[in-house]
Design a protein around this motif. Structure first.
Motif, mmCIF file in Angstrom:
data_model
loop_
_atom_site.group_PDB
_atom_site.id
_atom_site.type_symbol
_atom_site.label_atom_id
_atom_site.label_comp_id
_atom_site.label_asym_id
_atom_site.label_seq_id
_atom_site.Cartn_x
_atom_site.Cartn_y
_atom_site.Cartn_z
ATOM 1 N N ILE A 66 0.857 -1.190 0.000
ATOM 2 C CA ILE A 66 0.000 0.000 0.000
ATOM 3 C C ILE A 66 0.889 1.234 0.000
ATOM 4 O O ILE A 66 1.888 1.289 0.690
ATOM 5 C CB ILE A 66 -0.900 0.003 1.244
ATOM 6 C CG1 ILE A 66 -1.690 -1.299 1.285
ATOM 7 C CG2 ILE A 66 -1.818 1.178 1.258
ATOM 8 C CD1 ILE A 66 -2.329 -1.560 2.612
ATOM 9 N N THR A 67 0.498 2.250 -0.781
ATOM 10 C CA THR A 67 1.446 3.341 -0.966
ATOM 11 C C THR A 67 0.914 4.743 -0.799
ATOM 12 O O THR A 67 1.657 5.686 -0.981
ATOM 13 C CB THR A 67 2.047 3.258 -2.388
ATOM 14 O OG1 THR A 67 0.980 3.262 -3.333
ATOM 15 C CG2 THR A 67 2.864 1.991 -2.554
ATOM 16 N N ALA A 68 -0.350 4.954 -0.512
ATOM 17 C CA ALA A 68 -0.831 6.331 -0.482
ATOM 18 C C ALA A 68 -1.991 6.501 0.469
ATOM 19 O O ALA A 68 -2.658 5.554 0.840
ATOM 20 C CB ALA A 68 -1.250 6.786 -1.880
ATOM 21 N N GLY A 69 -2.229 7.745 0.887
ATOM 22 C CA GLY A 69 -3.344 8.060 1.766
ATOM 23 C C GLY A 69 -4.572 8.454 0.970
ATOM 24 O O GLY A 69 -4.543 8.617 -0.241
ATOM 25 N N SER A 70 -5.688 8.611 1.698
ATOM 26 C CA SER A 70 -6.969 8.827 1.021
ATOM 27 C C SER A 70 -7.021 10.139 0.254
ATOM 28 O O SER A 70 -7.757 10.268 -0.712
ATOM 29 C CB SER A 70 -8.095 8.789 2.054
ATOM 30 O OG SER A 70 -7.919 9.801 3.023
ATOM 31 N N ALA A 71 -6.242 11.137 0.659
ATOM 32 C CA ALA A 71 -6.279 12.422 -0.031
ATOM 33 C C ALA A 71 -5.614 12.347 -1.401
ATOM 34 O O ALA A 71 -5.714 13.270 -2.197
ATOM 35 C CB ALA A 71 -5.590 13.481 0.816
ATOM 36 N N GLN A 72 -4.931 11.203 -1.702
ATOM 37 C CA GLN A 72 -4.164 11.085 -2.933
ATOM 38 C C GLN A 72 -4.831 10.173 -3.958
ATOM 39 O O GLN A 72 -4.213 9.777 -4.927
ATOM 40 C CB GLN A 72 -2.766 10.552 -2.592
ATOM 41 C CG GLN A 72 -2.024 11.478 -1.625
ATOM 42 C CD GLN A 72 -0.889 10.750 -0.932
ATOM 43 O OE1 GLN A 72 -0.929 9.555 -0.743
ATOM 44 N NE2 GLN A 72 0.137 11.490 -0.556
ATOM 45 N N ILE A 73 -6.096 9.811 -3.741
ATOM 46 C CA ILE A 73 -6.775 8.929 -4.678
ATOM 47 C C ILE A 73 -7.184 9.723 -5.905
ATOM 48 O O ILE A 73 -7.998 10.637 -5.815
ATOM 49 C CB ILE A 73 -8.009 8.298 -4.009
ATOM 50 C CG1 ILE A 73 -7.578 7.502 -2.780
ATOM 51 C CG2 ILE A 73 -8.740 7.404 -4.984
ATOM 52 C CD1 ILE A 73 -6.548 6.445 -3.055
ATOM 53 N N PRO A 74 -6.616 9.401 -7.084
ATOM 54 C CA PRO A 74 -6.837 10.229 -8.274
ATOM 55 C C PRO A 74 -7.956 9.732 -9.182
ATOM 56 O O PRO A 74 -8.090 10.210 -10.285
ATOM 57 C CB PRO A 74 -5.483 10.130 -8.988
ATOM 58 C CG PRO A 74 -5.025 8.749 -8.670
ATOM 59 C CD PRO A 74 -5.572 8.397 -7.310
ATOM 60 N N TYR A 75 -8.732 8.742 -8.731
ATOM 61 C CA TYR A 75 -9.769 8.199 -9.597
ATOM 62 C C TYR A 75 -11.122 8.262 -8.898
ATOM 63 O O TYR A 75 -11.219 8.385 -7.689
ATOM 64 C CB TYR A 75 -9.451 6.755 -9.990
ATOM 65 C CG TYR A 75 -8.981 5.882 -8.848
ATOM 66 C CD1 TYR A 75 -9.890 5.251 -7.997
ATOM 67 C CD2 TYR A 75 -7.620 5.693 -8.607
ATOM 68 C CE1 TYR A 75 -9.467 4.467 -6.950
ATOM 69 C CE2 TYR A 75 -7.191 4.908 -7.556
ATOM 70 C CZ TYR A 75 -8.107 4.295 -6.735
ATOM 71 O OH TYR A 75 -7.682 3.520 -5.686
ATOM 72 N N SER A 76 -12.190 8.184 -9.689
ATOM 73 C CA SER A 76 -13.545 8.285 -9.147
ATOM 74 C C SER A 76 -14.253 6.939 -9.271
ATOM 75 O O SER A 76 -13.769 6.011 -9.913
ATOM 76 C CB SER A 76 -14.338 9.362 -9.873
ATOM 77 O OG SER A 76 -14.438 9.042 -11.248
ATOM 78 N N LEU A 77 -15.434 6.865 -8.664
ATOM 79 C CA LEU A 77 -16.224 5.642 -8.666
ATOM 80 C C LEU A 77 -17.634 5.930 -9.140
ATOM 81 O O LEU A 77 -18.254 6.907 -8.720
ATOM 82 C CB LEU A 77 -16.278 5.048 -7.251
ATOM 83 C CG LEU A 77 -17.308 3.940 -7.023
ATOM 84 C CD1 LEU A 77 -16.845 2.644 -7.687
ATOM 85 C CD2 LEU A 77 -17.547 3.713 -5.537
ATOM 86 N N SER A 78 -18.147 5.081 -10.032
ATOM 87 C CA SER A 78 -19.567 5.113 -10.381
ATOM 88 C C SER A 78 -20.157 3.747 -10.044
ATOM 89 O O SER A 78 -19.506 2.720 -10.236
ATOM 90 C CB SER A 78 -19.770 5.437 -11.864
ATOM 91 O OG SER A 78 -19.224 4.425 -12.683
#
Length: 838
Positions: free
Chosen positions: A165-177
């Motif tokens: 795992i490499t990143a925190g929640s503020a760094q999520i660059p994608y969206s969800l539908s």
């Protein structure tokens, strides 16, 4: 640490652009299809790695990849063979995809996207089937996990894929539908979620089919929970699903499979029967991650704070005459008492004071050792052991923990609680299943207290035991069970039973089968018979077959693990069933190869990690505590700044030294013991990981100006802050009232209690009937206040009130009605006497 997923050394954009999810529910089960959109924006070919969570009860049943206009569908292969095919494809210049389950936990998968050319896009689709869990309000819960917390791995074990795992929640660059299509034998009444939903759209007049979408633009930075509400939730159902016409008759996929849903409703007389026996062992996670907030957002309560409040409520709710103990664990563990003690005013007071001092200061999440210690303790005759485990579920040795719980299932029941988003579903549900208990997840705005009290009610009330099934099918057919036997069912629990219908199926719609369920509830033996049509339902797909296969595979895997990983024939059966049914297992993987240019890749592939959100990181979680902090440095020796008292002791012979210093509104107690081996750095993370600057070879502890270190010294350090502050620092009036109750169930008339009512001591005392004792008066006031002002939290204080009412009945008050009338006048309520349980 990288800042986002597929990035160059210049932090250029990531390849994962979006996730599209389609959810199809059929009563109590669901099929979930997820499509991940990738784009390689780098100058050369890359290998992307996406580690993601999945419900532990799920089974992956399809995996495909679409590159440009060409689609390649993955096949299930034995795991090592699949990995070899993947590696060979990459070395030949072909595009390849590999999807596999974690070695350590069934709720973590790794997707490898290999040799994606520059400028190329790829759409990866995987499908899984899962059961929907039942909630306290009879709704069915579906969770799409987004948060995957770092899993603590004990020293000497492999971290597995969860360490990537490499990143925190503020760094999520994608969206969800997300789109959800619902179908049910019973009418659908509502769909609820803490995430914004579009209005529910019914697709037919009887409301058995509906559709709902997640609002557009949702960032996948937290779990998506959906709650489905049906009419007549306790009605048992049996659904028969047709097999695959081209599959071999007699095989699981070639024969029809029936799924029985059993969700009994308990009579009120049984629900009111509460036992006063039992040994209650509360095991509380005190690792550093427990200082994280319960959920994302401002002014959110810390997990450890919620756990403390819950323990206070549990301690006040226990019945007189039972036994109890409390364990805290992290990288190490310690218990309040050497062994479980009888519940009394004295032992309860001791426990309450220690609960108030509990902090998230014990490092990693090593749950195995405290469980071993608990199971090594002899059971108390006539007091069945009930183990309550509270954790955020961040462990890397899940399978080992579950094996331990299962091997001790005959001596206890296990109730598990996953705290905060990202708790391991494999660990939480697995412990409850192995220990014949019940699992709860506390996320979003959930109050831990209400869910825990529901489980306490299960532990104190009778359960459905000695469950057996007798099947009757037409001549020429037989039934083969595919799911393990159901050992116990609590009120509010549901069981799904899968069975294979072998032989020549009856084609007539009038052809019936029956199942007779026999079980014991309290002292009653109950028999129920359910009739179902042998003719398979139409257009049900293969969801039930795949879930049945998953159930059988898990049983075989458990049997193999119990043999220490041996029994090669069991492994072969798992692989055979996994390949036949097309579902995931611990011994298989999905591999897809797309024939590309055939040119070998020159030089190593760039490997990029795609981030998944985490609830907290050690550097960013919680707030520094003035009474106790940890310091980690890279290599070398930590500077020592010992207290005067400790420096005097260093030159003398001693085993254990305890130093106490006054610190604000309390006392800081630091205990230093000589040990033969210096503790490993990860074991010293027990203090607080807020100041973790790097992985260290030497560790130092700073405790209000006293600094110790273990770089090359044989010291074991323990610290505890004892607060002098009174109970009036509790903000919640309900918790304050609960904290004032005595173990017997009564309250004493005091000014702090009057303040809870919003009154002065004089206002309360002057209206007390002359012939009534102060304790009776205080207890009646407390009960009326609970019924008049806190009915919305009835699940939390029901046992508190039952103890109080029982205590009042034992006092044989002559004119209780007059006392109730006077108390109603004081509190301006109109609570009837019969509502108080007298």
């Amino acid at each position: 640490m990288v800042n986002c997923g597929l990035v160059t050394h210049k932090n250029e954009p990531v390849p994962l652009k979006s996730i599209e999810v389609n959810l199809q529910t059929e009563g109590h089960v669901a099929t979930v299809s997820s499509t991940l959109q990738y784009v390689n924006e780098e100058q050369g070919p890359v290998e992307a790695l996406f580690v993601f969570p999945m419900p532990a009860e799920a089974a992956v049943c399809h995996f495909s990849a679409k590159i440009a206009d060409q689609e390649v569908v993955a096949e299930v292969q034995e795991k090592e063979k699949a990995r070899q095919l993947y590696d060979d494809a990459l070395s030949s210049g072909e595009q390849a995809f590999l999807l596999e389950e974690s070695e350590e936990s069934t709720d973590v998968f790794r997707l490898s996207v290999g040799s994606l050319p520059p400028g190329q896009s790829a759409a990866v689709t995987f499908v899984y089937v899962t059961e929907l869990s039942v909630q306290a309000d009879h709704s069915l819960r579906f969770c799409l996990p987004a948060v995957l917390n770092p899993r603590y791995s004990p020293p000497g074990t492999s971290g597995g894929i969860v360490s990537e795992i490499t990143a925190g929640s503020a760094q999520i660059p994608y969206s969800l539908s997300l789109t959800m299509n619902l179908s049910s034998p019973n009418p659908i009444t509502a769909v609820k979620s803490q995430c914004p939903l579009e209005p529910l759209e019914f697709l037919n007049t009887d409301h058995t089919r509906a559709k709902v979408n997640l609002c557009a633009g949702h960032k996948f930075d937290r779990d998506v929970e959906l709650f489905l509400y049906y009419q007549n939730p306790h009605q048992p159902t049996a659904v028969v699903e047709a097999g695959v016409p081209t599959a071999q008759p007699g095989s699981l996929m070639g024969d029809p499979v029936v799924m029985l849903s059993l969700y009994p409703e308990f009579p009120k007389a049984v629900m009111s029967d509460v036992s006063s026996c039992g040994e209650f062992v509360f095991v509380v996670d005190r690792s550093g991650s427990m200082s994280c907030p319960m959920r994302n957002g401002p002014n959110t309560e810390e997990r450890i704070t919620s756990a403390r409040n819950t323990l206070l409520l549990l301690l006040k709710s226990l019945p007189m005459g039972c036994y109890f103990n409390i364990y805290g664990f992290g990288s190490r563990y310690k218990s309040f008492f050497p062994k479980s003690v009888e519940y009394s005013q004295e032992t309860m007071d001791q426990a309450v004071q220690r609960v108030k001092q509990m902090q998230a200061d014990m490092g990693g999440t090593e749950i195995l050792q405290p469980l071993k210690h608990i199971y090594s303790q002899p059971c108390i005759p006539n007091h069945p052991r009930q183990v309550f485990i509270f954790t955020d579920g961040e462990v890397g040795n899940t399978k080992e923990v579950l094996q331990l719980v299962g091997s001790n299932a005959e001596s206890h029941r296990c109730f598990s609680f996953g705290i905060g988003e990202g708790a391991s579903t494999a660990l939480i549900t697995g412990m409850a299943q192995e220990g014949s208990g019940h699992a709860q997840f506390i996320t979003g705005t959930d109050r831990m207290q209400s869910k825990v009290m529901q489980s306490l009610r299960f532990a104190l009330q009778p359960a459905v035991m000695d469950i057996s099934e007798v099947w009757s099918v037409p001549e020429g057919m037989s039934v083969s069970l595919l799911s393990p036997p159901v050992k116990v069912l609590f009120s509010g629990q549901r069981a799904l039973i899968y069975a294979q219908l072998k032989g020549e199926a009856c084609k007539s719609s009038d052809c019936k089968g029956t199942i007779t369920l026999q079980y014991r509830l309290a002292d009653q033996h109950v028999t129920n018979t359910l009739s179902f049509s042998i003719k398979p339902a139409e257009n049900t797909g293969l969801t039930i077959h795949r879930l049945a296969a998953r159930s059988r595979i898990r049983s075989l895997e458990k049997e193999q693990q119990a043999e220490g990983g041996g029994k090669e024939e069991l492994r072969a059966r798992v692989v055979e069933l996994s390949v036949q049914a097309g579902v995931s297992s611990s011994h298989t993987a999905f591999v897809a190869i797309h024939k590309g240019s055939g040119e070998a890749v020159k030089g190593p592939l760039l490997k990029r990690n795609v981030p998944v959100p985490m609830m907290c990181m050690a550097r960013a979680c919680g707030r520094p505590r003035p009474m106790l902090q940890s310091r980690f440095r890279r290599g070398g020796r930590c500077k020592r700044k010992f207290s005067t008292e400790f420096r005097k002791r260093r030159q003398s012979t001693w085993t254990t030294f305890t130093h106490a210093q006054k610190r604000g509104a309390g006392v800081l107690n630091v205990t230093v013991s000589r040990i033969s081996q210096p503790p490993a750095p990860q074991m010293m993370m027990a203090m607080n990981p807020m100041r973790m600057d790097c992985r260290a070879n030497a560790v130092g502890l700073v405790a209000d100006g006293i600094e110790f270190s273990s770089g090359d010294s044989a010291y074991d350090i323990d610290a505890e802050f004892s607060s002098d502050e009174a109970d009036d620092d509790i903000d919640d009036p309900l918790l304050q009232l609960i904290s004032l109750q005595k173990a017997s169930g009564c309250w004493e008339m005091e000014s702090t209690l009057a303040q809870v009512f919003g009154k002065s001591m004089d206002e309360v005392a002057k209206q007390m009937p002359a012939e009534v004792e102060p304790g009776i008066w205080a207890t009646v006031l407390a009960l009326i206040w609970l019924h008049g002002f806190k009915m919305d939290a009835h699940d939390e204080w029901q046992f508190i009130a039952m103890k109080a009412a029982s205590w009042i009945r034992s006092r044989k008050v002559v004119d209780l009605s007059k006392c109730v009338l006077a108390a109603n006048t004081v509190l301006q309520c109109q609570i009837k006497e019969e509502a108080l349980g007298f």
